[in-house]
Every structure is written in C-alpha cells, then in structure tokens.
Motif scaffolding. Structure first.
Motif, PDB file in Angstrom:
ATOM      1  N   VAL A 308       0.771  -1.302   0.038  1.00  0.00           N
ATOM      2  CA  VAL A 308      -0.178  -0.181   0.054  1.00  0.00           C
ATOM      3  C   VAL A 308       0.910   1.392  -0.082  1.00  0.00           C
ATOM      4  N   PRO A 309       0.664   2.257  -0.867  1.00  0.00           N
ATOM      5  CA  PRO A 309       1.396   3.591  -1.032  1.00  0.00           C
ATOM      6  C   PRO A 309       1.212   4.237   0.191  1.00  0.00           C
ATOM      7  N   THR A 310       2.372   4.966   0.704  1.00  0.00           N
ATOM      8  CA  THR A 310       2.323   5.890   1.801  1.00  0.00           C
ATOM      9  C   THR A 310       1.864   7.265   1.335  1.00  0.00           C
ATOM     10  N   GLN A 311       1.572   8.040   2.444  1.00  0.00           N
ATOM     11  CA  GLN A 311       1.319   9.464   2.155  1.00  0.00           C
ATOM     12  C   GLN A 311       2.358  10.171   1.617  1.00  0.00           C
ATOM     13  N   ASN A 312       3.578  10.024   2.095  1.00  0.00           N
ATOM     14  CA  ASN A 312       4.696  10.482   1.361  1.00  0.00           C
ATOM     15  C   ASN A 312       5.028  10.443   0.005  1.00  0.00           C
ATOM     16  N   MET A 313       4.512   9.224  -0.429  1.00  0.00           N
ATOM     17  CA  MET A 313       4.539   8.645  -1.804  1.00  0.00           C
ATOM     18  C   MET A 313       3.552   9.719  -2.747  1.00  0.00           C
ATOM     19  N   VAL A 314       2.266   9.913  -2.230  1.00  0.00           N
ATOM     20  CA  VAL A 314       1.150  10.485  -2.788  1.00  0.00           C
ATOM     21  C   VAL A 314       1.589  11.907  -2.887  1.00  0.00           C
TER      22      VAL A 314
END
Length: 493
Positions: A308-314
């Motif tokens: 699952v992607p992180t908020q940092n990635m988004v």
C-alpha cells in the motif's frame, strides 16, 4: 502467431520431468540426460527456450517485494504476521532465513540453469533459427543474473553448463564485476542477433536487450556506455510514449505489449500453480494481492491489501500531475465518487487508504480459476519512459549533455501535463530522481534506485548503511555450499 504467454504452461509441463525444482538453487537434472536424448531438433531447442522463459513469471513476487522494501509502500496485508518475510523486509529486519529472499535466489538460479542447459548443448544440432534461440537464451541468462546481483551482490557465476547436484561444494561467490561483465557480453550478443520486432508477442527483442544493457551500465555508474546504448535505442527503436489521452489505460489487459512496452513478462489466466508453488503460476499473483480488501463496486475487484502506498509517496506528485490518478487509487475518494462502491475499512494492516492502481485486479478477474493466482495482467518490466529517464540520468551524471538530458526528462513530464525543467547539474540530477519516483511508482524500481545512487540512508525507514545495500544470502545456500561462503556484511548466518 500465438502470444508466448499461451505456450508457457504447455512446455513447462512437458519439461517438468526433465527440470524439477530442488530444495536449493541447483536445478537438479538427471546425469544421463546427454546429447543423445535431447537437442536433436529445432523443436527441442524451442521447448528448452520456453522453459527458460517460464521463470520470468516468478518475478512477480520480487518486483512487489522490491517496492515494499522502498519508501514508496508499506507491506500491508491482513495483519502484522501476514507473510512474515514481506513484513520483515518492509521493516528492514530481514535475516538470512527470510522465505521471500530464498525464493528469489532459488527461482532466479533455476532460470539461469535452464538457460545454461541450452548453452551446454548449443553446438549439438544446427537449424536456421539457431542464432535467434541462442540470443534469446543469453538475454534471459543476463536478466536472471542481473536480478541476482541486484539483490545479493557477489553470487556464484556458472555459464554454459548446468549446476548439477554436488557441484555446489566447489562453487564460490563471484565478484559482481565479473557477473556484470558476463551480463554485458550476453546482452551484446542478443543486441547483435535479435530484431526490434518478433513474430511472436512476448519473445525477447533487440530493444529489450539494449534497454537492459543500458540499465546494467547505469547500475555500475558507466554513464557514457549507458547513454550510448540507450540513445541508440531511443533513436532507432520502434518505441514511444503512450499519448497523454490514453496513458491511464496503459496497465489494462487490452493495452498489454503497447508501443511503450520495451520488455514485458507475459502472464495468462491458466490455473497452473498454488499457494505452495508460486513459481508454477501462469498468472501474476501480485495483482490480486495488491487489491482492496473487501471491495465491492465498479472497475476493480477485491484483493488482499498488500503493497500500500504511503502518504509521502502521494505527496511526491506535483499539482496537476495526471499520473497520480492512474498510478495510485485513493479508495476513500473513489467510494465518494462512486456511490455503488464499498470496502471493508476495518480490514487489513497498515492501511493508508491508497492502493497500487497499476497492478490491482480489475472487475471480472475474480471469475477466473483462482482470483489471487491466475490474473493475466502482464508485468511491464521496462517501459520507454524508464528508458528516457535512464538516458537522462546517464547524460547528466556522466557530464555528457544536460541539454539532451532535459529533453528526455521533459518528454516524460510533458506527457504527464507538466512543464519543462530547465535545471542543470545537480539540480537536474535531483529532478530526474524525483521524476523516476513518480513515473515508476508501483513498478519495483525505487529501492534499487535509492541504493545505487547512495540515497537510501535517511530515506528508507530502518535502512542501515553498510548492511541493507544488499540482502542476505539465504542460510540454506550457505549450508549447501559446505558453509564456506561468507555472508553479506551486517547479517549473521
């Protein structure tokens, strides 16, 4: 001709009696399988080649695990104990007993051994297409060794003969420089002897070999060599970026092997494996495992909420970057926008509300024999966008031409509806690094990009300098060698 993916399982079954998987990286074959028994016709060579292709399908696991190892995503899953090996890698606490790492070692060496079986008898029988068969074989061997050296560093190098039972006691770990030299030699042969377009979809092409060679050079900081081969591919190859209007469809089944796909692993919905034999799968298991737990609604099918992607990635995406929408699924916003959709908000571990939209199951996939194991979505190993960004990096970091580097970088940005970058020097380097992250998110490149450029420390949580640049050699392999191999630094046997 038929797509290569449709032939994988048939030839693999036929070859099973000849190539059975052992408990080590050694792919045990009968000692009396000699030149009198096989390789008497072109059909024999083609069967052996398809068997060598087959272990490309096992890479679904390592591309997913590589993404989880980076700062792009978290392991996720059902709980903190769901697939412990993946959870350990996510937290950078993996050891030499990690099951996923041993799978990577074993499966990639099985691929190596299958290519070496062909090379061992390469002079046995002549036929018109033999050079092409050998060129494809040598690409596959280079690919399997490239994966091994990326993950483990120095590994045993064996060429043109099978590793048979007992041989492991005399094998030593080979310095990675020698392994890269063999990779380069194999890929140069493939480049010289393969066309840009094959008559059968899925077979290795000249372009795939050029792209992998450029990548292998880049991993060694051979910037001039990398730029030369990649720019030749850009100028002469049949590839281009998918247009902005249809770029969001790039990962749909109907857009497999598109104009942007330079090297793509072929999958099918044939029921060919089980949870106890992931390397036997014909489908891309990662697609189902990446999906939304408990999802019901349009477009997508349910999954097991890994990776699952992180908020940092988004947050790494710039305002107006259209890639955010087709790379990462914001499930909460999706449910708001689609009132018939729902999912289990309470299910799953480390859930961020984001999912890898590139590789999650689409509606109807659950109707296949086993939704988690038989997804037919191909894995796009090297895309033309990756080629452009690798060329940009080589040109910039090699001090060759920031102007050409900007051109390649901006082709990728403009497709994403973003403006040009005019930076030079280290500022351009950082812009290229950032672009690689957002363009290639979900595709398994980020961890190795950070490691090879010295940026992993302080970026990947828990990453320790001098240790986590490599993964540990599986303890079983050290024991099978007679205990003579030294473990990678920082890991205990």
């Amino acid at each position: 001709m038929k797509n290569l993916k449709l032939t994988y399982i048939l030839v693999s079954i036929a070859f099973l009696a000849m190539f059975s998987c052992s408990d080590s990286f050694i792919d045990v074959a009968s000692q009396d399988e000699n030149s009198e028994d096989f390789f008497n016709t072109e059909e024999d060579y083609q069967k052996a080649l398809i068997a060598a292709y087959d272990y490309l399908q096992a890479t679904a696991q390592q591309f997913q695990v590589a993404e989880i190892a980076s700062d792009n995503t978290l392991a996720g899953g059902e709980s903190a104990t769901d697939t412990p090996g993946i959870q350990e890698i996510d937290d950078m606490i993996h050891t030499s007993t990690n099951a996923q790492l041993r799978n990577i070692w074993t499966w990639m060496y099985t691929g190596v051994n299958r290519t070496n079986y062909i090379m061992e008898f390469k002079d046995k029988t002549d036929f018109p297409n033999k050079t092409s068969v050998i060129a494809q074989t040598r690409f596959l061997r280079a690919f399997y060794y490239f994966e091994l050296v990326k993950w483990f560093g120095d590994v045993p190098l064996v060429v043109d003969k099978r590793i048979l039972y007992g041989d492991q006691f005399g094998l030593e770990r080979t310095p990675k420089a020698q392994i890269y030299a063999q990779i380069e030699d194999d890929l140069k042969f493939a480049i010289d002897n393969l066309p840009y377009t094959q008559s059968q979809t899925g077979r290795i092409t000249k372009g795939a070999a050029q792209a992998l060679l450029g990548k292998a050079y880049l991993y060694q900081d051979k910037f001039s060599e990398s730029a030369t081969v990649l720019e030749d591919l850009i100028a002469k190859g049949p590839y281009d970026l998918m247009p902005t209007a249809i770029a969001p469809l790039m990962w749909e089944n109907e857009y497999e092997n598109n104009i942007e796909s330079v090297f793509e692993v072929q999958y099918s919905d044939v029921d060919g494996g089980s949870y106890d034999c992931f390397q036997c799968l014909e489908g891309n298991y990662a697609v189902g495992f990446n999906g939304v737990r408990g999802y019901v609604g349009p477009v997508f099918d349910f999954g097991y909420s890994f990776n699952v992607p992180t908020q940092n990635m988004v947050d790494a995406f710039e305002p107006g970057d259209i890639r955010l929408g087709y790379s990462i699924l914001d499930i909460k916003q999706w449910v708001i926008d689609n009132p018939t959709a729902s999912y289990d908000e309470t299910a799953g571990y480390e859930q961020t509300g984001y999912f890898n939209r590139k590789y999650i199951a689409r509606l109807g996939d659950a109707n296949r024999p086993d939704a988690a194991l038989t997804n037919p979505n191909n894995f796009r190993v090297i895309r033309f966008a990756d080629v452009l960004l690798m060329a940009a990096e080589a040109l910039n970091r090699g001090g060759i031409s920031d102007t050409r580097a900007q051109n390649y970088l901006n082709r990728v940005r403009n497709r994403a509806t973003l403006g040009n970058v005019a930076a030079t020097g280290s500022n351009l380097t950082n812009a290229i690094y950032k672009e690689r992250r957002v363009e290639l998110v979900g595709e398994g490149h980020r961890f190795f990009d950070l490691v090879r450029t010295g940026r992993a420390v302080g970026t990947i949580p828990g990453f320790q300098a001098g240790k986590h640049e490599l993964f540990p050699i599986p303890i079983q392999e050290i024991e099978l060698s007679g205990g003579t191999w030294a473990q990678n630094p920082g890991y205990e046997n």
